[in-house]
Motif scaffolding. Structure first.
Motif, mmCIF file in Angstrom:
data_model
loop_
_atom_site.group_PDB
_atom_site.id
_atom_site.type_symbol
_atom_site.label_atom_id
_atom_site.label_comp_id
_atom_site.label_asym_id
_atom_site.label_seq_id
_atom_site.Cartn_x
_atom_site.Cartn_y
_atom_site.Cartn_z
ATOM 1 N N ARG A 1 11.732 -7.495 -5.508
ATOM 2 C CA ARG A 1 10.845 -7.099 -4.425
ATOM 3 C C ARG A 1 10.751 -5.571 -4.459
ATOM 4 N NH1 ARG A 1 13.826 -8.408 -0.446
ATOM 5 N NH2 ARG A 1 14.305 -6.343 0.308
ATOM 6 N N PRO A 2 9.585 -5.019 -4.789
ATOM 7 C CA PRO A 2 9.469 -3.562 -4.849
ATOM 8 C C PRO A 2 9.397 -2.943 -3.456
ATOM 9 C CG PRO A 2 7.398 -4.596 -5.487
ATOM 10 C CD PRO A 2 8.374 -5.701 -5.211
ATOM 11 N N GLU A 3 10.102 -1.845 -3.284
ATOM 12 C CA GLU A 3 10.079 -1.084 -2.031
ATOM 13 C C GLU A 3 9.868 0.381 -2.371
ATOM 14 O OE1 GLU A 3 13.804 -1.712 -0.068
ATOM 15 O OE2 GLU A 3 13.344 -3.794 0.444
ATOM 16 N N ALA A 4 8.988 1.030 -1.637
ATOM 17 C CA ALA A 4 8.728 2.450 -1.853
ATOM 18 C C ALA A 4 9.934 3.271 -1.442
ATOM 19 C CB ALA A 4 7.500 2.878 -1.065
ATOM 20 N N LEU A 5 10.250 4.288 -2.223
ATOM 21 C CA LEU A 5 11.284 5.258 -1.901
ATOM 22 C C LEU A 5 10.596 6.584 -1.574
ATOM 23 C CD1 LEU A 5 13.859 4.507 -4.760
ATOM 24 C CD2 LEU A 5 14.111 3.986 -2.331
ATOM 25 N N PRO A 6 11.290 7.495 -0.913
ATOM 26 C CA PRO A 6 10.672 8.800 -0.654
ATOM 27 C C PRO A 6 10.223 9.434 -1.974
ATOM 28 C CG PRO A 6 12.713 8.583 0.576
ATOM 29 C CD PRO A 6 12.628 7.394 -0.340
ATOM 30 N N GLY A 7 9.114 10.128 -1.937
ATOM 31 C CA GLY A 7 8.570 10.725 -3.163
ATOM 32 C C GLY A 7 7.830 9.670 -3.962
ATOM 33 N N GLU A 8 8.059 9.624 -5.246
ATOM 34 C CA GLU A 8 7.323 8.723 -6.138
ATOM 35 C C GLU A 8 8.177 7.563 -6.647
ATOM 36 O OE1 GLU A 8 3.899 9.029 -7.436
ATOM 37 O OE2 GLU A 8 3.911 10.036 -5.496
ATOM 38 N N VAL B 1 13.182 2.863 -10.019
ATOM 39 C CA VAL B 1 12.160 3.131 -11.025
ATOM 40 C C VAL B 1 11.398 4.387 -10.621
ATOM 41 C CG1 VAL B 1 10.217 2.134 -12.277
ATOM 42 C CG2 VAL B 1 11.933 0.625 -11.290
ATOM 43 N N GLU B 2 11.139 5.219 -11.612
ATOM 44 C CA GLU B 2 10.354 6.428 -11.385
ATOM 45 C C GLU B 2 9.155 6.402 -12.323
ATOM 46 O OE1 GLU B 2 12.958 9.859 -11.968
ATOM 47 O OE2 GLU B 2 14.616 8.537 -11.428
ATOM 48 N N GLY B 3 8.057 6.970 -11.883
ATOM 49 C CA GLY B 3 6.874 7.029 -12.717
ATOM 50 C C GLY B 3 5.979 8.167 -12.305
ATOM 51 N N ALA C 1 0.824 -1.201 0.000
ATOM 52 C CA ALA C 1 0.000 0.000 0.000
ATOM 53 C C ALA C 1 0.861 1.254 0.000
ATOM 54 C CB ALA C 1 -0.934 -0.002 1.195
ATOM 55 N N ALA C 2 2.104 1.155 0.483
ATOM 56 C CA ALA C 2 2.979 2.314 0.526
ATOM 57 C C ALA C 2 3.585 2.620 -0.843
ATOM 58 C CB ALA C 2 4.093 2.085 1.543
ATOM 59 N N LEU C 3 3.457 1.681 -1.786
ATOM 60 C CA LEU C 3 3.982 1.924 -3.126
ATOM 61 C C LEU C 3 3.146 3.002 -3.804
ATOM 62 C CD1 LEU C 3 4.668 -1.774 -4.120
ATOM 63 C CD2 LEU C 3 6.384 -0.021 -3.646
ATOM 64 N N PRO C 4 3.775 3.840 -4.640
ATOM 65 C CA PRO C 4 3.033 4.929 -5.276
ATOM 66 C C PRO C 4 1.899 4.422 -6.177
ATOM 67 C CG PRO C 4 5.390 5.006 -5.846
ATOM 68 C CD PRO C 4 5.175 3.802 -4.997
ATOM 69 N N ALA C 5 0.904 5.250 -6.351
ATOM 70 C CA ALA C 5 -0.263 4.884 -7.168
ATOM 71 C C ALA C 5 0.141 4.549 -8.600
ATOM 72 C CB ALA C 5 -1.285 6.018 -7.155
ATOM 73 N N TRP C 6 1.105 5.291 -9.170
ATOM 74 C CA TRP C 6 1.497 5.012 -10.562
ATOM 75 C C TRP C 6 2.042 3.599 -10.701
ATOM 76 C CZ3 TRP C 6 6.242 3.328 -11.922
ATOM 77 C CH2 TRP C 6 7.294 3.563 -11.041
ATOM 78 N N TRP C 7 2.731 3.113 -9.645
ATOM 79 C CA TRP C 7 3.300 1.761 -9.682
ATOM 80 C C TRP C 7 2.204 0.698 -9.698
ATOM 81 C CZ3 TRP C 7 7.698 -0.669 -10.653
ATOM 82 C CH2 TRP C 7 7.818 -1.991 -10.241
#
Length: 193
Positions: free
Chosen positions: A117-124, A140-142, A16-22
């Motif tokens: 394994r995806p991990e959220a970074l600060p920002g997007e 990855v940025e999006g 859930a902490a992953l950005p919406a674009w992801w």
């Protein structure tokens, strides 16, 4: 006991902490963009290429570099064509993704979780932590449900960056977009073609 369980839960990466674009990325039927590909290595210095790409579900890809180099995948095979030498090379798409796992990020975003394994970074941003040895960590940025950039370090130690310029969801591309029609005089670098 209760406090330590809470600390453990907050330390775990949460989808859930992953950005919406992801979260929206695997749902996109296609993606088209101009791109800049940069490589920065101790041996060759900084190199940059530009071009256009089209991606579609089912493992379909078309990359046209400004230099004329072309890479096409129709869902079964990947073909690379070099107009300077008029040579083409064909390989099984599944094997190509095994040999170049980052290709799988572009072709099948829904399967990224098998290798990373995806991990959220600060920002997007999203950091993709490899699940297997030999794979690079990828940043990855999006934005707006669309992929914007990939950054990683290749096995030679060169920093690589693929930046998509004005990515968009195009109308559904026709199968001909991803088919390689060899120009007259094309030599095949692989046997049997």
């Amino acid at each position: 006991m209760r406090r330590s369980a809470l600390v453990l839960l907050t330390a775990l990466p949460c989808a859930a902490a992953l950005p919406a674009w992801w979260r929206e990325l695997p749902r996109k039927p296609a993606l088209a963009a101009r791109f800049t590909q940069e490589s920065d290595s101790a041996v060759f210095g900084k190199l940059s290429q530009t071009g256009t790409l089209v991606l579609a579900r089912g493992g379909r890809l078309r990359v046209d570099y400004a230099s004329g180099l072309r890479v096409l995948a129709d869902g079964r095979e990947l073909v690379q064509y070099d107009p300077d030498t008029r040579t083409a090379q064909r390989m099984d798409l599944i094997q190509a993704v095994r040999d170049f796992p980052l290709l799988g990020l572009l072709l099948e975003p829904a399967r990224i979780g098998l290798l990373f394994r995806p991990e959220a970074l600060p920002g997007e941003g999203v950091r993709l932590v490899p699940r297997e040895p030999g794979l690079p960590e990828v940043h990855v940025e999006g934005r707006n449900g669309l992929l914007k950039a990939l950054t990683w370090t290749d096995p030679t130690g060169a920093r690589q960056r693929l930046e998509l310029v004005d990515p968009r969801v195009p109308p559904t591309p026709s199968p001909a977009t991803f088919r390689f029609d060899p120009p007259p005089g094309t030599r095949w670098a692989t046997a049997g073609r």
